[in-house]
Design a protein around this motif. Sequence first.
Motif, PDB file in Angstrom:
ATOM      1  N   MET A  43       0.841  -1.191   0.000  1.00 11.06           N
ATOM      2  CA  MET A  43       0.000   0.000   0.000  1.00 11.06           C
ATOM      3  C   MET A  43       0.884   1.251   0.000  1.00 11.06           C
ATOM      4  O   MET A  43       1.878   1.307   0.728  1.00 11.06           O
ATOM      5  CB  MET A  43      -0.901   0.000   1.231  1.00 11.06           C
ATOM      6  CG  MET A  43      -1.974   1.058   1.163  1.00 11.06           C
ATOM      7  SD  MET A  43      -3.130   0.908   2.519  1.00 11.06           S
ATOM      8  CE  MET A  43      -2.450   2.123   3.618  1.00 11.06           C
ATOM      9  N   HIS A 101      -5.877   0.037  -6.332  1.00 13.28           N
ATOM     10  CA  HIS A 101      -5.897   0.727  -5.037  1.00 13.28           C
ATOM     11  C   HIS A 101      -7.099   1.663  -4.925  1.00 13.28           C
ATOM     12  O   HIS A 101      -7.719   1.752  -3.860  1.00 13.28           O
ATOM     13  CB  HIS A 101      -4.590   1.483  -4.814  1.00 13.28           C
ATOM     14  CG  HIS A 101      -4.480   2.084  -3.453  1.00 13.28           C
ATOM     15  ND1 HIS A 101      -4.258   1.321  -2.337  1.00 13.28           N
ATOM     16  CD2 HIS A 101      -4.598   3.359  -3.027  1.00 13.28           C
ATOM     17  CE1 HIS A 101      -4.228   2.115  -1.276  1.00 13.28           C
ATOM     18  NE2 HIS A 101      -4.430   3.348  -1.680  1.00 13.28           N
ATOM     19  N   GLN A 110      -9.299  -0.022   1.956  1.00 13.75           N
ATOM     20  CA  GLN A 110      -8.077   0.758   2.165  1.00 13.75           C
ATOM     21  C   GLN A 110      -8.445   2.233   2.104  1.00 13.75           C
ATOM     22  O   GLN A 110      -9.579   2.589   1.793  1.00 13.75           O
ATOM     23  CB  GLN A 110      -7.029   0.433   1.100  1.00 13.75           C
ATOM     24  CG  GLN A 110      -6.441  -0.942   1.213  1.00 13.75           C
ATOM     25  CD  GLN A 110      -5.355  -1.196   0.170  1.00 13.75           C
ATOM     26  OE1 GLN A 110      -5.068  -0.357  -0.666  1.00 13.75           O
ATOM     27  NE2 GLN A 110      -4.755  -2.364   0.238  1.00 13.75           N
TER      28      GLN A 110
END
Length: 121
Positions: A43, A101, A110
């Motif tokens: 990440m 992402h 996330q």
Amino acid sequence: MVVGLDLFNDSTSTFSETAEMLLGWVFLLLVLLNSLGPNIWKMPSVLGEYWAYVFPLASATTATIRYAASIQTDAAEVLAVIMTLFSTAALVVVFGRMTFHMYQCLVGKQEWKDPLFDRSM
């Protein structure tokens, strides 16, 4: 990088020795950066971190294409094609990772970490 090559170059049809030296230095830096081990699967710590993989490669590719156009040898042209393919592949991987992402952020798994924006405020 390309601007630096242009500063040391007299005309567009030649590639000066200083520019060749800078291009060799760029390839050395790319090898060193690659040996640090790019880790695109973790990440990102800040928004846009992935694009740092693309810009140096694109600059080196542009310089390599210009070098191949000026000296017109098969080896330089093959190197330019390899750099173009490698740079394009890096762009596709970074775009795909960033898209993944963004999807993870949209579904709430996330979040984007940005030092200028804090959601807790």
